[in-house]
Design a protein around this motif. Structure first.
Motif, PDB file in Angstrom:
ATOM      1  N   SER A 139     -35.062  -1.577 -31.736  1.00  0.00           N
ATOM      2  CA  SER A 139     -36.510  -1.595 -31.538  1.00  0.00           C
ATOM      3  C   SER A 139     -37.051  -3.003 -31.321  1.00  0.00           C
ATOM      4  CB  SER A 139     -37.215  -0.936 -32.719  1.00  0.00           C
ATOM      5  OG  SER A 139     -36.862  -1.617 -33.907  1.00  0.00           O
ATOM      6  N   ASN A 140     -36.380  -4.016 -31.845  1.00  0.00           N
ATOM      7  CA  ASN A 140     -36.876  -5.396 -31.733  1.00  0.00           C
ATOM      8  C   ASN A 140     -36.555  -6.018 -30.381  1.00  0.00           C
ATOM      9  OD1 ASN A 140     -37.602  -5.008 -34.340  1.00  0.00           O
ATOM     10  ND2 ASN A 140     -36.023  -6.300 -35.225  1.00  0.00           N
ATOM     11  N   SER A 141     -35.286  -6.024 -30.018  1.00  0.00           N
ATOM     12  CA  SER A 141     -34.876  -6.768 -28.825  1.00  0.00           C
ATOM     13  C   SER A 141     -34.525  -5.888 -27.631  1.00  0.00           C
ATOM     14  CB  SER A 141     -33.682  -7.661 -29.167  1.00  0.00           C
ATOM     15  OG  SER A 141     -32.598  -6.859 -29.597  1.00  0.00           O
ATOM     16  N   GLY A 142     -34.454  -4.582 -27.823  1.00  0.00           N
ATOM     17  CA  GLY A 142     -34.127  -3.690 -26.723  1.00  0.00           C
ATOM     18  C   GLY A 142     -32.651  -3.697 -26.346  1.00  0.00           C
ATOM     19  N   VAL A 143     -31.812  -4.271 -27.207  1.00  0.00           N
ATOM     20  CA  VAL A 143     -30.377  -4.319 -26.957  1.00  0.00           C
ATOM     21  C   VAL A 143     -29.782  -2.929 -27.167  1.00  0.00           C
ATOM     22  CG1 VAL A 143     -28.182  -5.293 -27.772  1.00  0.00           C
ATOM     23  CG2 VAL A 143     -30.219  -6.729 -27.650  1.00  0.00           C
TER      24      VAL A 143
END
Length: 191
Positions: A153-157
């Protein structure tokens, strides 16, 4: 001395909700030496587990709730064209082999069989891609559930290919969708 407080048990009594639901599927079993997967709800609580105590691609796989109650038994049928049949409950409930709840062909055609003999059967299609799949209602053309690789959710990794996000539309039986996810895992030799 420290006190241990158990986490509250999540009740999954109603498998159909009025809102869109999102699940995380981890294609790993929590049972040592077992094949299967674990399903978490939006709050991170385990709601379903799928265990295959035999080899990958077994002929009999169980979809269970958190407490171990078998919701569906998936049997692989080795007939001329192959496929899978899904039955409510387990062998302890004396499966009615003549009345499966659904059947899936190797090509992904899903037939939801009615509990009464004179009712019309529903049709769904399992459309699978390389790292995602969706379940489409044949009569309306609507997507009722869609799974794809999970992103942080944070970096889209993108997370590993064994972690999926499943989105189920409102008024759709989650346990039925999870049974179809089980069949998808069997088709891809991941369970």
């Amino acid at each position: 001395m420290a006190k241990v407080h158990p986490l509250p048990i999540v009740e999954v009594a109603d498998y159909v909700t009025s809102k869109r639901e999102s699940f995380t599927i981890w294609m790993k079993s929590l049972v040592m030496q077992g094949n299967g997967c674990t399903v978490f709800n939006e709050n991170g609580e385990i709601v379903y587990r799928i265990d295959n105590y035999d080899n990958r691609g077994s002929n009999e796989v169980y979809l269970m709730d958190l407490r171990g109650k078998v919701l569906f038994t998936i049997l692989r049928k080795v007939w001329l064209f192959g496929g899978w049949k899904g039955y409510r409950g387990d062998n302890g409930d004396k499966l009615n082999k003549e009345r499966p709840r659904f059947q899936v062909s190797k090509k992904g055609q899903i037939t939801l069989l009615s509990s009464s003999s004179n009712a019309e059967a529903s049709c769904y299609k399992l459309e699978a891609g390389k790292s995602a799949f969706k379940i489409v209602d044949c009569s309306r053309g609507d997507v009722v559930a869609e799974a794809r690789r999970k992103q942080s959710s944070n970096s889209g990794v993108l997370l590993g290919d064994d972690v999926l996000t499943l989105v189920v539309e409102p008024q759709v039986d989650h346990s039925f969708i999870m049974a179809l996810v089980t069949v998808y895992g069997l088709m891809r030799h991941r369970l």
